[in-house]
Design a protein around this motif. Structure first.
Motif, PDB file in Angstrom:
ATOM      1  N   GLY A   1       0.705  -1.159   0.005  1.00 44.85           N
ATOM      2  CA  GLY A   1       0.076   0.110  -0.017  1.00 44.85           C
ATOM      3  C   GLY A   1       0.799   1.238   0.162  1.00 44.85           C
ATOM      4  N   VAL A   2       2.164   1.159  -0.283  1.00 44.09           N
ATOM      5  CA  VAL A   2       2.807   2.583  -0.335  1.00 44.09           C
ATOM      6  C   VAL A   2       3.214   2.664  -1.891  1.00 44.09           C
ATOM      7  CG1 VAL A   2       3.704   2.443   1.995  1.00 44.09           C
ATOM      8  CG2 VAL A   2       5.328   1.303   0.041  1.00 44.09           C
ATOM      9  N   ARG A   3       3.581   3.979  -2.087  1.00 40.05           N
ATOM     10  CA  ARG A   3       4.219   4.149  -3.438  1.00 40.05           C
ATOM     11  C   ARG A   3       5.616   4.881  -3.234  1.00 40.05           C
ATOM     12  NH1 ARG A   3       2.743   5.326  -8.598  1.00 40.05           N
ATOM     13  NH2 ARG A   3       3.542   7.196  -9.789  1.00 40.05           N
ATOM     14  N   ARG A   4       6.469   4.333  -3.719  1.00 48.49           N
ATOM     15  CA  ARG A   4       7.969   4.497  -3.257  1.00 48.49           C
ATOM     16  C   ARG A   4       8.950   4.289  -4.350  1.00 48.49           C
ATOM     17  NH1 ARG A   4      10.977  -0.323  -0.258  1.00 48.49           N
ATOM     18  NH2 ARG A   4      10.689  -1.982  -1.699  1.00 48.49           N
ATOM     19  N   PHE A   5      10.217   4.912  -4.126  1.00 51.35           N
ATOM     20  CA  PHE A   5      11.173   4.478  -5.073  1.00 51.35           C
ATOM     21  C   PHE A   5      12.521   4.617  -4.083  1.00 51.35           C
ATOM     22  CE2 PHE A   5      11.151   9.124  -5.074  1.00 51.35           C
ATOM     23  CZ  PHE A   5      12.589   9.437  -5.208  1.00 51.35           C
ATOM     24  N   LEU A   6      13.636   3.863  -4.536  1.00 51.78           N
ATOM     25  CA  LEU A   6      14.986   3.915  -3.954  1.00 51.78           C
ATOM     26  C   LEU A   6      15.945   4.664  -4.644  1.00 51.78           C
ATOM     27  CD1 LEU A   6      13.140   1.684  -2.464  1.00 51.78           C
ATOM     28  CD2 LEU A   6      15.409   0.919  -1.628  1.00 51.78           C
ATOM     29  N   VAL A   7      16.621   5.582  -4.193  1.00 56.23           N
ATOM     30  CA  VAL A   7      17.695   6.411  -4.904  1.00 56.23           C
ATOM     31  C   VAL A   7      18.909   6.116  -4.093  1.00 56.23           C
ATOM     32  CG1 VAL A   7      16.960   8.493  -3.588  1.00 56.23           C
ATOM     33  CG2 VAL A   7      17.983   8.632  -5.957  1.00 56.23           C
ATOM     34  N   ARG A   8      19.941   6.302  -4.890  1.00 50.14           N
ATOM     35  CA  ARG A   8      21.363   6.164  -4.229  1.00 50.14           C
ATOM     36  C   ARG A   8      21.926   7.784  -3.954  1.00 50.14           C
ATOM     37  NH1 ARG A   8      24.634   2.167  -4.047  1.00 50.14           N
ATOM     38  NH2 ARG A   8      23.607   0.988  -5.720  1.00 50.14           N
ATOM     39  N   ALA A   9      22.124   7.901  -2.683  1.00 41.48           N
ATOM     40  CA  ALA A   9      22.716   9.354  -2.605  1.00 41.48           C
ATOM     41  C   ALA A   9      24.308   9.306  -2.974  1.00 41.48           C
ATOM     42  CB  ALA A   9      22.720   9.632  -1.001  1.00 41.48           C
ATOM     43  N   PRO A  10      24.670  10.358  -3.213  1.00 41.61           N
ATOM     44  CA  PRO A  10      26.170  10.695  -3.739  1.00 41.61           C
ATOM     45  C   PRO A  10      27.140   9.955  -3.035  1.00 41.61           C
ATOM     46  CG  PRO A  10      24.991  12.654  -4.045  1.00 41.61           C
ATOM     47  CD  PRO A  10      24.300  11.802  -3.109  1.00 41.61           C
ATOM     48  N   ASP A  11      26.809   9.773  -1.624  1.00 40.28           N
ATOM     49  CA  ASP A  11      27.621   9.186  -0.594  1.00 40.28           C
ATOM     50  C   ASP A  11      27.600   7.456  -0.547  1.00 40.28           C
ATOM     51  OD1 ASP A  11      25.428   8.426   0.793  1.00 40.28           O
ATOM     52  OD2 ASP A  11      25.728   9.973   2.273  1.00 40.28           O
ATOM     53  N   GLY A  12      26.507   7.204  -1.348  1.00 36.99           N
ATOM     54  CA  GLY A  12      26.633   5.703  -1.715  1.00 36.99           C
ATOM     55  C   GLY A  12      25.290   4.913  -0.889  1.00 36.99           C
ATOM     56  N   ASN A  13      24.966   5.714   0.190  1.00 36.88           N
ATOM     57  CA  ASN A  13      23.711   5.215   0.858  1.00 36.88           C
ATOM     58  C   ASN A  13      22.365   5.309   0.006  1.00 36.88           C
ATOM     59  OD1 ASN A  13      24.544   4.769   3.615  1.00 36.88           O
ATOM     60  ND2 ASN A  13      24.762   6.988   3.767  1.00 36.88           N
ATOM     61  N   ILE A  14      21.632   4.058   0.258  1.00 40.88           N
ATOM     62  CA  ILE A  14      20.364   4.148  -0.610  1.00 40.88           C
ATOM     63  C   ILE A  14      19.121   4.593   0.456  1.00 40.88           C
ATOM     64  CG2 ILE A  14      18.660   2.411  -1.432  1.00 40.88           C
ATOM     65  CD1 ILE A  14      21.398   2.211  -2.754  1.00 40.88           C
ATOM     66  N   VAL A  15      18.448   5.413  -0.060  1.00 40.76           N
ATOM     67  CA  VAL A  15      17.257   6.059   0.718  1.00 40.76           C
ATOM     68  C   VAL A  15      16.065   5.645  -0.178  1.00 40.76           C
ATOM     69  CG1 VAL A  15      16.125   8.406   0.928  1.00 40.76           C
ATOM     70  CG2 VAL A  15      18.734   8.098   1.053  1.00 40.76           C
ATOM     71  N   ASN A  16      15.180   5.245   0.652  1.00 42.82           N
ATOM     72  CA  ASN A  16      13.752   4.856   0.456  1.00 42.82           C
ATOM     73  C   ASN A  16      12.820   5.825   0.540  1.00 42.82           C
ATOM     74  OD1 ASN A  16      11.467   3.098  -0.129  1.00 42.82           O
ATOM     75  ND2 ASN A  16      11.244   2.853   2.321  1.00 42.82           N
ATOM     76  N   VAL A  17      12.285   6.677  -0.976  1.00 42.07           N
ATOM     77  CA  VAL A  17      11.429   7.787  -0.720  1.00 42.07           C
ATOM     78  C   VAL A  17       9.999   7.207  -1.005  1.00 42.07           C
ATOM     79  CG1 VAL A  17      10.941   9.811  -1.635  1.00 42.07           C
ATOM     80  CG2 VAL A  17      13.279   9.198  -1.529  1.00 42.07           C
ATOM     81  N   VAL A  18       9.110   7.557   0.192  1.00 40.15           N
ATOM     82  CA  VAL A  18       7.818   6.995   0.267  1.00 40.15           C
ATOM     83  C   VAL A  18       6.941   7.690   0.480  1.00 40.15           C
ATOM     84  CG1 VAL A  18       8.204   6.158   2.661  1.00 40.15           C
ATOM     85  CG2 VAL A  18       6.590   4.643   1.022  1.00 40.15           C
ATOM     86  N   ALA A  19       5.392   7.538  -0.130  1.00 39.83           N
ATOM     87  CA  ALA A  19       4.266   8.214   0.426  1.00 39.83           C
ATOM     88  C   ALA A  19       3.176   7.013   0.672  1.00 39.83           C
ATOM     89  CB  ALA A  19       3.968   8.999  -0.660  1.00 39.83           C
ATOM     90  N   HIS A  20       2.465   7.119   1.785  1.00 37.75           N
ATOM     91  CA  HIS A  20       1.627   6.212   2.391  1.00 37.75           C
ATOM     92  C   HIS A  20       0.232   6.753   1.535  1.00 37.75           C
ATOM     93  CE1 HIS A  20       3.816   3.731   5.228  1.00 37.75           C
ATOM     94  NE2 HIS A  20       4.423   4.800   5.099  1.00 37.75           N
ATOM     95  N   ARG A  21      -0.354   5.759   1.308  1.00 35.58           N
ATOM     96  CA  ARG A  21      -1.940   6.112   0.759  1.00 35.58           C
ATOM     97  C   ARG A  21      -2.744   6.369   2.300  1.00 35.58           C
ATOM     98  NH1 ARG A  21      -3.872   1.060  -2.922  1.00 35.58           N
ATOM     99  NH2 ARG A  21      -3.141   0.219  -1.093  1.00 35.58           N
ATOM    100  N   ASP A  22      -3.621   7.480   1.696  1.00 34.45           N
ATOM    101  CA  ASP A  22      -4.325   8.239   3.019  1.00 34.45           C
ATOM    102  C   ASP A  22      -5.670   7.034   3.282  1.00 34.45           C
ATOM    103  OD1 ASP A  22      -2.928  10.177   3.544  1.00 34.45           O
ATOM    104  OD2 ASP A  22      -3.985  11.527   2.167  1.00 34.45           O
TER     105      ASP A  22
END
Length: 117
Positions: free
Chosen positions: A96-117
């Motif tokens: 039930g979430v809408r998300r993507f994962l992106v690599r920060a320039p330092d190499g860390n992976i960040v999960n960017v997410v929005a929850h459905r209301d």
């Protein structure tokens, strides 16, 4: 991008085995959800929380943090326009979430997410 909450994702081998430390000792007594591979625990008094993750269910990479945003589509477009590596495409996940994962320039992976209301 507009971040409304940032949550640490702690890698654990077994959520069940780790649960008592985080819920008992740290006082994060409320289990918000447990999908088997990811679970969130929150302090009912302070709202402090953490996510325990064994292995991301749909991404080949695991995220160090989850960043919640009200407009994940705009965040995705911005990440692309800035040339950041998208390691998991913008997806509506079965939980039930809408998300993507992106690599920060330092190499860390960040999960960017929005929850459905």
């Amino acid at each position: 991008m507009h971040a409304i909450r940032i949550m640490p994702n702690l890698r654990v081998a077994d959520i069940g085995a780790a649960r008592s430390f985080y819920t008992g000792f740290l006082g994060l007594g409320t289990e918000e959800f447990d999908l088997g591979w990811v679970a969130r625990y929150t302090s009912p008094e302070t709202g402090a929380n953490v996510q325990l993750v064994t292995r991301d269910a749909t991404s080949a990479e695991d995220a160090a943090i989850s960043v919640h945003t009200p407009d994940v589509d705009a965040a995705y477009a911005e990440a692309q326009s800035l040339g950041y590596e998208i390691v998991h495409p913008l997806t509506v996940e079965e939980w039930g979430v809408r998300r993507f994962l992106v690599r920060a320039p330092d190499g860390n992976i960040v999960n960017v997410v929005a929850h459905r209301d």
